[in-house]
Design a protein around this motif. Structure first.
Motif, mmCIF file in Angstrom:
data_model
loop_
_atom_site.group_PDB
_atom_site.id
_atom_site.type_symbol
_atom_site.label_atom_id
_atom_site.label_comp_id
_atom_site.label_asym_id
_atom_site.label_seq_id
_atom_site.Cartn_x
_atom_site.Cartn_y
_atom_site.Cartn_z
ATOM 1 N N GLU A 44 -1.063 31.987 -24.841
ATOM 2 C CA GLU A 44 -1.626 30.762 -25.426
ATOM 3 C C GLU A 44 -0.543 29.916 -26.081
ATOM 4 O O GLU A 44 -0.561 28.689 -26.008
ATOM 5 C CB GLU A 44 -2.684 31.108 -26.487
ATOM 6 N N LYS A 76 1.112 27.000 -24.414
ATOM 7 C CA LYS A 76 0.392 25.725 -24.280
ATOM 8 C C LYS A 76 0.684 24.827 -25.484
ATOM 9 O O LYS A 76 0.629 23.615 -25.399
ATOM 10 C CB LYS A 76 -1.125 25.974 -24.245
ATOM 11 N N ASP A 84 5.166 25.847 -13.543
ATOM 12 C CA ASP A 84 4.067 26.493 -14.269
ATOM 13 C C ASP A 84 3.394 27.520 -13.350
ATOM 14 O O ASP A 84 2.517 27.189 -12.555
ATOM 15 C CB ASP A 84 3.069 25.398 -14.706
ATOM 16 N N ILE A 143 -1.163 26.566 -16.724
ATOM 17 C CA ILE A 143 -1.762 26.468 -18.065
ATOM 18 C C ILE A 143 -1.484 25.126 -18.744
ATOM 19 O O ILE A 143 -2.089 24.808 -19.755
ATOM 20 C CB ILE A 143 -1.288 27.609 -19.009
ATOM 21 N N LEU A 144 -0.560 24.352 -18.186
ATOM 22 C CA LEU A 144 -0.217 23.088 -18.842
ATOM 23 C C LEU A 144 -0.994 21.935 -18.219
ATOM 24 O O LEU A 144 -1.449 22.033 -17.084
ATOM 25 C CB LEU A 144 1.285 22.819 -18.710
#
Ligand code: NAD
Ligand code: UGA
Length: 471
Positions: free
Chosen positions: A427, A430, A449, A453-454
């Motif tokens: 997490e 991010k 990535d 997640i971005l």
């Protein structure tokens, strides 16, 4: 006739033995549970006063250990005494892929299981229920039984199978609320009785209708099949990520829409740089080996493809980095965010990060690596393990090691780098202040990535050149 179970012993204090026994001790305060291991260091860590030193990181585990340890949960290296005292013995030792001999690179290495069985056979004088907790090839129980039969002892040994389905990072919640518990045993009166004894233990916190009893071979096979199906879904969506990149479709949109069909379901459709972990690959190889040993070659080829696709995805990702950076990585600084095979764990066994890092190093890159949980020593050992397997010379290994820097924060790895690759979906990655980090990177600044997640648009607006899987 089985004896009443008052003492449980578990051989193997690893990712499975530790958490599963901690939960049994919590839910059954009247039972004494002793977890034993050959590793003195590991047992010392399980006993450490500072709970942040437990040998594995698993959310919620420290709390349970603080409630149960030295109450009815004990950790010990005195394997003989724990076996002697127990009426039920779980075998939760590691079962890695064989590295030599028959079945090399495919079959499970059962040496630790056999050692455990021989130890139990050697010193037991009372009746025992032996529970296969490790993931094992079908019909392993037969081999274990043969060892017990060879002792000619008067006491009985009943072998049952109770595979574990916990996932790392969510082990405690998985154990509290298992989708199902499988217990397989011989279809004999003593087999049924042994199965029922374990059913009674689980029913203290698992609904009875979630406890499935089967014959022993079905139970052993169910574990391999469950992992194969889960891994197959990941390879399926990863194969589609490549099609998406070629066609302009978006893999996350496709996965969402496909998963909404309740017959398919939404879970395990997240594309990634490749699945890792100690079990998916090992268990599929095991299944493939099993199929081949019965001459079921089409079946074996079918499941082997799940692994081939996983290798392809890891290689494809590393190649994308090299080609994007103008086809040369020589002496370029690449930052790797994440080393664990998934978030929420300090485990990096078979992590895609190892294979991506290896490939980038082979292309001449200098790597700066950060993971919030995996220890430096582990990262180095993971790479050395791969190089040793390929018989790299000491000189070559030392040269490569000088090109790796394990850092203490994500900012350390980003500064001055040509590219950053996200390999674990932590997490905190991010929440990095990407805008300020962008200024510190070489330009053009690339982000790869590997976990999607971005936010692609936000990153592009900042100025990054962004690659995400299946976009
Ligand atoms: P692990 O390597 O973390 O732990 C195994 C432990 O067994 C080690 O500490 C080792 O020292 C000990 N050991 C080996 N031989 C021994 C012996 N003869 N006597 C005493 N101790 C011995 O392994 P793990 O991840 O806990 O996996 C154990 C089994 O459970 C494997 O078969 C695996 O496939 C299966 N499994 C693992 C997971 C997981 O998430 N890790 C989940 C489900 C099933
Ligand atoms: C897996 C199974 O989920 C457990 O049920 C099983 O008990 C365990 O293996 C085992 O036998 O060892 P685990 O490996 O701990 O558990 O973790 P998973 O959540 O299954 O993830 C495995 C890998 O697949 C990770 O690298 C993860 O990042 C990847 N993954 C998972 C994806 O790439 N996409 C997904 O949608 C889900």
């Amino acid at each position: 006739m089985m004896d009443e179970v008052k003492n449980i012993c578990c051989i193997g204090a690893g990712y499975v033995g530790g958490p599963t026994m901690a939960v049994i001790a919590l839910k059954c305060p009247d039972l004494k549970v002793t977890v034993v291991d050959v590793s003195e260091d590991k047992i010392a860590l399980w006993k450490s006063e500072d709970l942040s030193n437990l040998p594995i990181y698993e959310p919620g585990l420290e709390e349970i250990i603080s409630q149960t340890r030295d109450r009815n949960l004990f950790f010990s290296t005195d394997i003989d005494s724990a076996i002697n005292e127990a009426q039920m013995i779980f075998i939760a030792v590691n079962t890695p892929t064989k590295e030599h001999g028959v079945g090399k690179g495919m079959a499970a290495d059962l040496k630790y299981v056999e050692q455990s069985a021989r130890k139990i056979a050697e010193i037991s004088t009372t009746n025992k229920i032996i529970v296969e907790k490790s993931t094992l090839p079908v019909r392993t129980a037969e081999a274990i039984q043969a060892i017990f039969k060879s002792t000619n002892r008067k006491n009985s040994f009943e072998v049952i199978s109770n595979p574990e389905f916990l996932a790392e990072g969510t082990a405690i919640q998985d154990l509290f609320k298992s989708d199902r518990v499988i217990i397989g045993g011989d279809q004999t009166p003593s087999g049924y009785q042994a199965v029922d004894t374990l059913v009674q233990i689980y029913s203290r916190w698992i609904d009875r209708d979630k406890i499935i009893t089967t014959n022993i071979w079905s139970s052993e096979l169910t574990k391999l099949v469950s992992n194969a199906f889960l891994a197959q879904r990941i390879s399926s969506i990863n194969s589609i990520s490549a099609i998406c990149e070629a066609t302009g479709a978006d893999v996350d949109e496709v996965a969402l829409a496909v998963g909404k069909d309740h017959r398919i379901g939404e879970k395990f459709l997240k594309t990634s740089v490749g699945f890792g972990g100690s079990c998916f690959q090992k268990d599929i190889l095991n299944l493939v080996y099993l199929a081949r040993s019965y001459n079921l070659n089409e079946v074996a080829d079918y499941w082997e493809q799940v692994i081939i696709m996983n290798d392809y995805q890891r290689n494809r990702f590393a190649d994308k980095i090299s080609t994007s950076l103008f086809k040369t990585l020589t002496d370029k600084k690449i930052g790797l965010l994440g080393w664990a095979f998934k978030k929420g764990t300090d485990d990096s066994r078979e992590s895609a990060a190892i294979y991506v890092a290896d490939k980038l190093l082979a292309d001449g890159a200098i790597l700066h690596i950060f993971d919030p949980k995996v220890k430096t020593k582990k990262i180095i050992n993971d790479l050395k393990f791969v190089w040793d397997k390929r018989s790299f010379s000491e000189k070559k290994i030392n040269y490569l090691l000088k090109r790796i820097f394990i850092r203490k924060s994500s900012c350390d790895i980003i500064e001055d780098s040509h590219a950053v690759a996200i390999l674990t979906e932590w997490e905190e990655f991010k929440n990095i202040d990407w805008e300020s980090q962008f200024k510190k990177m070489r330009k053009p600044a690339f982000i790869f990535d590997g976990r999607n997640i971005l936010n692609n648009n936000v990153m592009r607006d900042i100025g990054f050149k962004v690659y995400q899987l299946g976009k």
